[in-house]
Scaffold this active site. Structure first.
Site, PDB file in Angstrom:
ATOM      1  N   GLU A  59       0.831  -1.190   0.000  1.00 18.09           N
ATOM      2  CA  GLU A  59       0.000   0.000   0.000  1.00 18.09           C
ATOM      3  C   GLU A  59       0.873   1.250   0.000  1.00 18.09           C
ATOM      4  O   GLU A  59       0.708   2.156  -0.812  1.00 18.09           O
ATOM      5  CB  GLU A  59      -0.901   0.014   1.230  1.00 18.09           C
TER       6      GLU A  59
ATOM      7  N   ASP B 111      -9.265   2.076   7.723  1.00 19.05           N
ATOM      8  CA  ASP B 111      -9.434   1.853   6.281  1.00 19.05           C
ATOM      9  C   ASP B 111     -10.516   2.772   5.738  1.00 19.05           C
ATOM     10  O   ASP B 111     -10.387   3.348   4.664  1.00 19.05           O
ATOM     11  CB  ASP B 111      -9.851   0.397   6.003  1.00 19.05           C
TER      12      ASP B 111
END
Length: 549
Positions: free
Chosen positions: A220, A432
């Site tokens: 990520e 998230d």
């Protein structure tokens, strides 16, 4: 995947945890979910611009109070500071407008960051049309148009400088962008930078984006770093990050079950900690490569950006189900997109899908990128990507709470919250989920194909309200019940991107809050720092879809 990695042990070793190595925080004792960018002990922090942060009580290494992992690990990615509390004092230049605006070495061109002219603040970094474009920033009609300087979103305004609407000059805006680069990519390695050069190989310089607090490198963060580099015209750093990702993360062996994907978590020296992939990383890698090809052109070998992007895009949807040996034993992996739902999966790990159900993560839905994939990706898959974008827009409306606009960290494909077997808190708004508003707002600004996206941004920002623009908290039940007092810079930043889809009367306090804030510093600077930089690029009009010219 933000919430990944906070546990020092493998998922299989955790009580009540499915062998879904892909998303479990590696250094968390509390089995929260893999993405708690903030699993750290957080000191009372002060953001650079003077926005007071409430003392964070989240404890590092697994205090149950914050369920880092939950948020975390993955975002854990974010891991640290992001959510909070790091001592986000670092970023004077960002708020200031010092030499950073001139493209001097301070803006990133020092030898430490890669050194080429491309890294240094050349014309593009000085605010040329190429980097976000002065004219584009003013609200060019090419993007849909509207009066670039007005505060409303009567029509779409991609690449518009929302900071300018709040009275900041282009030079001041550029100084803020340059300041973010200087701190996070070229700053003090002990307290500011998340970008670390690590030697070279036959393909060139190697560098990684590090989650300092969790002691690892994640797909990520690597893909976010590449996206930031292409948007700010730093090709040397882009190539160094890509070289590291291909060298250490990419599964080139055709017999590996994750062939064509990237291991989502590694140690600083490149040792694989988890062989499975994180779908958010794969998607950002593909988009960053396509943008790099459009902005700089492709070269040869691993720097043939276009070819590498096309191969990855095919694997996202056509990956065969493969069983094979990995560093964590035998695994079976399939495609990152569910072929029936046409939505991105939380994990292509078949064991996880079998034991915990096949589901998604709202913040992995990136319809703005899917439109680009449909336009310049493999022609045979254009219809798939167009449909996937439509599916994601419909999904957002189902996943967001009808009153607050808050979305869960994980969700079923029908939008209902998903409580993971290893942490029921994934059915709530956590780390998230910060990113979901950014995803639908950017899609609205770039493509203007769903008025639902402006409705959702208006609902979410109106619920937070001006009083919480600078102090957004971080953890909530979907109905808005607070689950902690921590104030996450990552959430503040993502909420500001909501400006791309709402009227200025709603967005102004959030844009102001982002302007006042600066890059985080300290142990937990990774996740919040990445979200902060992405948000600054979006809100300043310097985050472009380079495939759309």
């Amino acid at each position: 995947m933000i919430e990944r990695a906070r546990f020092s042990s493998s998922p299989q070793d955790l009580p009540g945890c499915d062998p879904i190595s892909v998303m479990i925080p590696m250094k968390q004792v509390g089995l929260e979910t893999r993405k708690n960018p903030f699993g750290r002990a957080r000191p009372t922090a002060t953001w650079i611009g003077g926005v007071a942060m409430i003392a964070a009580t989240m404890s590092c290494a697994g205090s149950s109070s914050v369920s880092h992992s939950a948020a975390g690990g993955s975002s854990a990615l974010g891991g640290g500071p992001g959510a909070g509390g790091m001592i986000q004092t670092g970023g004077d230049a960002a708020a200031g407008g010092s030499a950073a605006t001139g493209g001097s070495a301070a803006t990133g061109g020092s030898a430490a960051t890669g050194g080429s002219a491309a890294t240094g603040g050349k014309g593009a970094m000085s605010g040329s049309a190429a980097s976000g474009g002065m004219s584009a920033i003013a609200g060019s009609t090419a993007s849909g148009g509207g009066t670039g300087t007005g505060g409303t979103v009567a029509s779409v305004r991609a690449n518009h400088n929302y900071f300018a609407d709040r009275g900041h000059t282009e030079a001041e805006t550029q100084a803020k962008v340059n300041g973010a680069w200087q701190k996070l990519f070229a700053g003090d390695p002990a307290n500011e930078s998340v970008y670390f050069a690590s030697g070279s190989n036959a393909s060139g310089v190697l560098a990684s984006i590090r989650d300092i607090g969790n002691g690892d490198v994640r797909s990520e963060g690597m893909s976010y770093g590449m996206m930031i580099a292409v948007q700010t015209d730093h090709q040397a750093e882009f190539n160094a990050l890509w070289n590291w990702a291909v060298t250490y993360m990419y599964h080139a062996d055709a017999t590996h079950p994750s062939h064509g994907y990237f291991a989502w978590q590694l140690s600083f020296d490149g040792t694989e900690l988890d062989p499975m992939s994180a779908p958010d990383g794969e998607q950002y890698f593909a988009a960053a490569l396509l943008f790099a090809d459009s902005r700089w052109g492709s070269s040869t070998g691993i720097y043939d950006y276009k070819t590498r992007a096309m191969t990855l895009l095919k694997d996202l949807i056509h990956h065969d189900q493969v069983t094979g040996n990995t560093s964590k034993g035998s695994k079976t992996v399939n495609a990152i997109f569910n072929p029936t739902e046409l939505e991105v999966r939380f994990s292509p790990d078949v064991a996880s899908q079998t034991s915990n159900g096949d589901f998604t993560d709202p913040s992995y839905h990136l319809p703005a990128f899917y439109e680009a994939f449909a336009r310049v990706g493999p022609a045979a898959d254009a219809a798939f990507w167009t449909t996937a974008a439509q599916k994601s827009r419909a999904f957002f409306l189902k996943a967001a709470n009808s009153t607050t606009g808050l979305t869960p960290d994980y969700a079923n494909f029908d939008g209902t919250p998903k409580a993971a077997s290893w942490d029921a808190k994934t059915a709530t708004f956590r780390y998230d989920a910060f990113r979901t508003v950014m995803n639908w707002s950017v899609d609205y600004a770039w493509n203007n194909k769903s008025n639902d996206e402006t409705v959702l941004s208006s609902r979410l920002l109106s619920w937070f309200g001006a009083s919480r623009a600078s102090n957004p908290g971080s953890l909530y039940l979907l109905d808005g019940t607070s689950q902690g007092t921590d104030n996450a810079l990552g959430l503040l930043a993502c909420n500001a991107v909501g400006a791309l889809a709402v009227d200025a009367t709603v967005s102004a306090p959030f844009v102001d809050a982002l302007w006042t804030a600066g890059p985080p510093t300290g142990t937990w600077r990774y996740y919040d720092g990445m979200l902060y930089f992405l948000a600054v690029l979006h809100v300043s009009g310097q985050f472009r879809d380079w495939t759309s010219k």
